[in-house]
Scaffold this motif. Structure first.
Motif, PDB file in Angstrom:
ATOM      1  N   PRO A   9     -21.362  -1.538  43.990  1.00  0.00           N
ATOM      2  CA  PRO A   9     -21.654   0.176  44.862  1.00  0.00           C
ATOM      3  C   PRO A   9     -20.205   0.562  45.003  1.00  0.00           C
ATOM      4  N   ARG A  10     -19.323  -0.306  45.210  1.00  0.00           N
ATOM      5  CA  ARG A  10     -17.838   0.112  45.727  1.00  0.00           C
ATOM      6  C   ARG A  10     -17.445   1.561  44.206  1.00  0.00           C
ATOM      7  N   VAL A  11     -17.709   1.338  43.184  1.00  0.00           N
ATOM      8  CA  VAL A  11     -17.285   1.908  42.085  1.00  0.00           C
ATOM      9  C   VAL A  11     -18.057   3.257  42.179  1.00  0.00           C
ATOM     10  N   ILE A  12     -19.116   3.064  42.230  1.00  0.00           N
ATOM     11  CA  ILE A  12     -20.232   4.205  42.254  1.00  0.00           C
ATOM     12  C   ILE A  12     -19.600   4.955  43.909  1.00  0.00           C
ATOM     13  N   GLU A  13     -19.215   4.474  44.686  1.00  0.00           N
ATOM     14  CA  GLU A  13     -18.490   5.082  46.183  1.00  0.00           C
ATOM     15  C   GLU A  13     -17.297   5.786  45.754  1.00  0.00           C
ATOM     16  N   ILE A  14     -16.255   4.812  44.685  1.00  0.00           N
ATOM     17  CA  ILE A  14     -15.613   5.548  44.001  1.00  0.00           C
ATOM     18  C   ILE A  14     -15.568   6.785  43.109  1.00  0.00           C
ATOM     19  N   VAL A  15     -16.450   7.167  42.475  1.00  0.00           N
ATOM     20  CA  VAL A  15     -16.743   7.991  41.474  1.00  0.00           C
ATOM     21  C   VAL A  15     -17.708   9.148  42.514  1.00  0.00           C
ATOM     22  N   LYS A  16     -18.323   8.991  43.340  1.00  0.00           N
ATOM     23  CA  LYS A  16     -19.027   9.919  44.251  1.00  0.00           C
ATOM     24  C   LYS A  16     -17.683  11.016  45.104  1.00  0.00           C
ATOM     25  N   ILE A  68     -14.887  10.375  29.334  1.00  0.00           N
ATOM     26  CA  ILE A  68     -15.003  10.582  28.594  1.00  0.00           C
ATOM     27  C   ILE A  68     -16.028   9.135  28.128  1.00  0.00           C
ATOM     28  N   CYS A  69     -17.039   9.560  26.429  1.00  0.00           N
ATOM     29  CA  CYS A  69     -17.519   9.134  26.218  1.00  0.00           C
ATOM     30  C   CYS A  69     -18.231   8.222  27.371  1.00  0.00           C
ATOM     31  N   HIS A  70     -19.082   7.132  27.548  1.00  0.00           N
ATOM     32  CA  HIS A  70     -19.559   6.540  27.513  1.00  0.00           C
ATOM     33  C   HIS A  70     -19.026   6.767  29.549  1.00  0.00           C
ATOM     34  N   GLY A  71     -18.540   7.004  29.424  1.00  0.00           N
ATOM     35  CA  GLY A  71     -17.737   7.670  30.829  1.00  0.00           C
ATOM     36  C   GLY A  71     -19.341   7.573  31.939  1.00  0.00           C
ATOM     37  N   ALA A  72     -20.010   9.024  31.206  1.00  0.00           N
ATOM     38  CA  ALA A  72     -20.955   9.794  31.874  1.00  0.00           C
ATOM     39  C   ALA A  72     -21.879   8.741  32.306  1.00  0.00           C
ATOM     40  N   GLN A  73     -21.968   7.184  31.814  1.00  0.00           N
ATOM     41  CA  GLN A  73     -23.038   6.142  32.728  1.00  0.00           C
ATOM     42  C   GLN A  73     -22.497   6.543  33.556  1.00  0.00           C
ATOM     43  N   LEU A  74     -21.144   6.360  34.327  1.00  0.00           N
ATOM     44  CA  LEU A  74     -20.695   6.359  36.070  1.00  0.00           C
ATOM     45  C   LEU A  74     -20.782   7.277  36.786  1.00  0.00           C
ATOM     46  N   LEU A  75     -20.941   8.943  35.935  1.00  0.00           N
ATOM     47  CA  LEU A  75     -21.282   9.637  36.797  1.00  0.00           C
ATOM     48  C   LEU A  75     -22.658  10.043  36.735  1.00  0.00           C
ATOM     49  N   ALA A  76     -23.356   9.411  36.192  1.00  0.00           N
ATOM     50  CA  ALA A  76     -24.385   9.736  35.689  1.00  0.00           C
ATOM     51  C   ALA A  76     -24.719   8.836  37.476  1.00  0.00           C
ATOM     52  N   ALA A  77     -24.938   7.758  36.897  1.00  0.00           N
ATOM     53  CA  ALA A  77     -25.005   6.711  38.123  1.00  0.00           C
ATOM     54  C   ALA A  77     -24.719   7.205  39.285  1.00  0.00           C
ATOM     55  N   ALA A  78     -23.955   7.870  39.598  1.00  0.00           N
ATOM     56  CA  ALA A  78     -22.776   8.140  40.987  1.00  0.00           C
ATOM     57  C   ALA A  78     -23.721  10.027  41.356  1.00  0.00           C
TER      58      ALA A  78
END
Length: 192
Positions: A100-107, A117-127
């Motif tokens: 959850p804290r990673v998602i907060e950081i991305v947001k 880059i690459c699979h980093g989009a998985q974090l963008l989508a999740a956030a």
């Protein structure tokens, strides 16, 4: 530029070796201070990397990479201390998105300079920070990008795309384009 200008990079075990090493070193080279963190780890701890290569198979191959030493402590991160965020790919984003804290950081960086880059989009989508945006990623992440409400940018593996302050690319062969576009978003001018 001084090292007082700080960027944050998210890492985790099996982050793609080139996608953490190259941007980290390149951004240091042009004068940024880059803090690299991973959930549950502190400065001096390491994450394992993986080298992904394109050898003619249906997907990339994976080989052991290096141990990358983190230089900041995850629990001490204050996103207000940073002007931008870098999200390397590899397999790390698939487990980082569960924190959850990673998602907060991305947001927190949704409206600031953000490079993935690459699979980093998985974090963008999740956030949920890419809805209505144009986003590139490794082709296997296309369904996640589109399900998150973004338009998938089907570009060459050596290209990158900028949408506002968001810079994305499909994989490490795009480093020259991806890093140049991110530096532009950051307002940096590089001359030789």
């Amino acid at each position: 530029m001084t090292e007082d200008v700080r960027l944050l990079m998210l890492a985790g075990d099996y982050v793609e070796d080139y996608e953490i090493m190259v941007p980290y070193q390149a951004l240091l080279m042009v004068g940024y201070k880059v803090d690299v963190v991973s959930p549950g780890k502190k400065a001096g701890d390491k994450v394992l990397t993986a080298i992904h290569d394109f050898e003619g198979a249906q997907t990339y191959s994976e080989k052991p990479g290096h141990a990358f030493e983190l230089n900041a402590t995850f629990e001490e991160i204050d996103t207000d201390d940073y002007i931008g965020l870098i999200i390397p790919g590899g397999r790390a984003p698939e487990h980082l998105r569960m924190h959850p804290r990673v998602i907060e950081i991305v947001k927190a960086f949704a409206d600031r300079p953000l490079a993935a880059i690459c699979h980093g989009a998985q974090l963008l989508a999740a956030a949920d920070v890419i809805r209505g945006r144009k986003v590139s990623a490794y082709p296997a992440c296309r369904p996640e990008v589109e399900l998150a409400g973004a338009t998938y940018a089907d570009i060459a593996v050596t290209d990158a795309v900028t949408d506002g302050e968001l810079v994305t690319a499909p994989a490490w062969p795009a480093h020259p384009a991806w890093l140049a576009q991110f530096l532009s978003v950051l307002g940096a001018t590089v001359t030789i």
